[in-house]
Design an enzyme around this catalytic site. Structure first.
Site, PDB file in Angstrom:
ATOM      1  N   THR A  83       0.843  -1.200   0.000  1.00  0.00           N
ATOM      2  CA  THR A  83       0.000   0.000   0.000  1.00  0.00           C
ATOM      3  C   THR A  83       0.879   1.251   0.000  1.00  0.00           C
ATOM      4  O   THR A  83       2.079   1.188   0.284  1.00  0.00           O
ATOM      5  CB  THR A  83      -0.953   0.020   1.211  1.00  0.00           C
ATOM      6  OG1 THR A  83      -0.193  -0.090   2.412  1.00  0.00           O
ATOM      7  CG2 THR A  83      -1.938  -1.137   1.134  1.00  0.00           C
ATOM      8  N   VAL A  85       1.496   4.589   1.582  1.00  0.00           N
ATOM      9  CA  VAL A  85       2.375   5.155   2.605  1.00  0.00           C
ATOM     10  C   VAL A  85       3.329   4.103   3.152  1.00  0.00           C
ATOM     11  O   VAL A  85       4.499   4.388   3.427  1.00  0.00           O
ATOM     12  CB  VAL A  85       1.540   5.772   3.755  1.00  0.00           C
ATOM     13  CG1 VAL A  85       2.441   6.252   4.879  1.00  0.00           C
ATOM     14  CG2 VAL A  85       0.691   6.931   3.236  1.00  0.00           C
ATOM     15  N   CYS A  86       2.843   2.880   3.303  1.00  0.00           N
ATOM     16  CA  CYS A  86       3.675   1.798   3.840  1.00  0.00           C
ATOM     17  C   CYS A  86       4.902   1.564   2.960  1.00  0.00           C
ATOM     18  O   CYS A  86       6.021   1.377   3.457  1.00  0.00           O
ATOM     19  CB  CYS A  86       2.872   0.512   3.946  1.00  0.00           C
ATOM     20  SG  CYS A  86       1.357   0.660   4.923  1.00  0.00           S
ATOM     21  N   SER A  87       4.691   1.575   1.642  1.00  0.00           N
ATOM     22  CA  SER A  87       5.777   1.293   0.703  1.00  0.00           C
ATOM     23  C   SER A  87       6.670   2.495   0.448  1.00  0.00           C
ATOM     24  O   SER A  87       7.896   2.366   0.361  1.00  0.00           O
ATOM     25  CB  SER A  87       5.196   0.818  -0.632  1.00  0.00           C
ATOM     26  OG  SER A  87       4.486  -0.388  -0.493  1.00  0.00           O
TER      27      SER A  87
END
Length: 212
Positions: A83, A85-87
């Protein structure tokens, strides 16, 4: 005296992430100071691996004791592998600061998500972070729920189902010393590496003052 109280209040505010985000005082107080292993004695996590590796290991999982006991660990939870922001932000913030965490005595950096370990493996490899961060899949959210049901969130509207809030913590020998939880899954204000490094710095100062 007033100046001292203001400084102490400022330090505590830094350590807790300000308490102005999703994490209420009640949630922080219920988790900070608790023993992760004791809170979830029957929970173990599958480390990121390919499906073939999972079959070869007979789908082995890692007890929380092996992850946290006798170690200084920084752990962060994410809403989902692959996803935005996570990546783009969350994992990279820790990946690029591994040496700074080691300099502060942190022995391992852990990323956990309500995903299966195979998805976590593919994601970790894509981010080229598997060699510096330990990725685990909390496939049934049992780990997050054992800490607090407030760490999970229903993201069915985004076709994700039950997931984890975005959060980070410093755990020393299984005891949660610092906890940050973002107000919303899309936020990236208190759970990143830079904020955690600042908190660890102040934690060292406070610990030294308490022992002197």
């Amino acid at each position: 005296m007033a100046s001292t109280l203001i400084k102490q209040s400022s330090i505590l505010k830094t350590l807790t992430g300000g308490l102005r985000f999703f994490a209420s005082k009640e949630l922080i107080s219920s988790i900070v100071g608790s023993d992760i292993v004791s809170a979830a004695p029957d929970v173990s996590l599958p480390k990121a691996c390919s499906y073939d590796e999972g079959v070869s290991s007979k789908f082995a999982t890692t007890p929380l004791h092996d992850i946290f006991k006798g170690k200084k660990v920084v752990i962060f939870g994410i809403p989902g592998a692959f996803t935005g922001v996570c990546s783009a932000q969350h994992v990279p913030s820790y990946k690029t600061n591994v040496d700074k965490f080691k300099a502060k005595g942190i022995e391992s950096i852990v990323c956990v998500s309500v995903n299966d370990p195979y998805v976590m493996h593919g994601w970790a490899e894509k981010l080229e972070a598997k060699n510096v961060i330990d990725f685990y899949g909390d496939f049934d959210a049992s780990f997050h729920k054992s800490l607090s049901s407030d760490l999970t969130i229903d993201l069915s509207g985004a076709l994700l189902g039950t997931r984890s809030h975005r959060w980070s913590a410093y755990v020393d020998d299984g005891i949660v010393k610092i906890l940050n939880v973002e107000e919303a899954p899309s936020d990236f204000k208190v759970s990143g590496a830079d904020h955690m490094l600042t908190q660890l710095h102040y934690h060292e100062i406070v610990s030294k003052k308490l022992t002197n």
